[in-house]
Design a protein around this motif. Sequence first.
Motif, short mmCIF file in Angstrom:
data_model
loop_
_atom_site.label_atom_id
_atom_site.label_comp_id
_atom_site.label_asym_id
_atom_site.label_seq_id
_atom_site.Cartn_x
_atom_site.Cartn_y
_atom_site.Cartn_z
N ILE A 1 -53.70 -13.63 77.76
CA ILE A 1 -53.15 -12.95 78.61
C ILE A 1 -54.11 -11.35 78.59
N GLY A 2 -54.70 -11.28 79.75
CA GLY A 2 -55.26 -9.91 79.65
C GLY A 2 -54.94 -9.04 80.80
N GLY A 3 -55.46 -7.70 80.72
CA GLY A 3 -55.10 -6.73 81.80
C GLY A 3 -56.19 -6.37 82.93
N MET B 1 -45.50 -13.40 82.99
CA MET B 1 -45.79 -13.47 81.49
C MET B 1 -44.74 -14.47 81.09
N ARG B 2 -43.59 -14.61 81.53
CA ARG B 2 -42.53 -15.46 81.21
C ARG B 2 -43.02 -17.11 81.57
N ARG C 1 -57.03 -18.18 80.95
CA ARG C 1 -56.96 -16.55 80.72
C ARG C 1 -55.87 -16.17 82.01
N VAL C 2 -55.08 -15.51 81.56
CA VAL C 2 -53.85 -14.82 82.55
C VAL C 2 -53.94 -13.53 82.72
N PHE C 3 -53.84 -13.22 84.13
CA PHE C 3 -54.00 -11.67 84.44
C PHE C 3 -52.77 -11.26 85.22
N CYS D 1 -50.02 -0.71 80.03
CA CYS D 1 -49.10 -1.10 80.67
C CYS D 1 -48.49 -2.59 80.58
N MET D 2 -49.36 -3.50 80.28
CA MET D 2 -49.30 -4.85 79.77
C MET D 2 -48.14 -5.05 78.69
#
Length: 304
Positions: free
Chosen positions: A134-136, A23-24, A184-186, A45-46
């Motif tokens: 940003i996805g879970g 995330m950072r 897209r970031v997981f 949770c994210m």
Amino acid sequence: MTAIARQRLSHLDWLESEAIHIMREVAGQCANPVLLFSGGKDSICMLRVAEKAFRPGRFPFPLMHIDTGHNYGEVTDYRDRRAAALGERLIVRSVEDSMRRGTVVLKSPDEPRNRHQSVTLLEAIEEFGFDACIGGARRDEEKARAKERIFSFRDEFGQWDPKNQRPELWNLYNARTFKGENIRVFPISNWTEFDVWRYVERENLELPSIYYAHTRPVVRVSGGLRPVTRITPARPGDLVERLKVRFRTVGDITCTAPVESDADTVAGIIAETAMTTITERGATRLDDQTSEASMEQRKKEGYF
């Protein structure tokens, strides 16, 4: 970090630490990211990971949900309440917005809308100029998810090509994009359903009530269960039963099925999850069980 400190980290600590780092990285590399938040357990949770990554400051991104208009009320109510409690901006865009614009046309009024979220998502990305979402998603959910990188590149048309992804070596991530492209970031890609529930337990996270066993009218179909709701009413000849069920995953009412369960506590769900051999999407997402609406095809069209 000393060697002794590293040895004291639990499995959940490692997963959380990795997610915080990711995330950072997004916040550091991307100009205008957004965190996808549906009110489901993974995105909950994210949110906790984001709190640990950025509090006491505000999140360096808004929250966004792509709503089909047919989501469970318990989940959308929780979504709104949680975003308000955090004091973070929540953007909601609906498939119904796309239907009014004519960019989504249903084949029939009762057609599942889940797959059409791709259109609405791409329209929202263009509207706000987001360069990263940003996805879970987790790799254990479904086989197409396992092909994803943690930083998953999408071209200027929002499409995903599993053969055109960037290498990720030594936890180094490349979020560079040209105008119109998207990442897209997981961050919880390496988590499992079991990890999620253990994290929910450890962090004492509140979840929408439908994740826990409750009595609900359902119809047995093809070895599974279809909930009886105003969106999915009983059909002529259906045998409606009132069973104790819970939802392993939540989404559009028309394609999200519950499972029979007596687990009405986190501990009970953890025990059930430890014993299951069927993925949550394989067991409860009816739209993933047809070739026309397969996860991989939808991802290539711009899905999460």
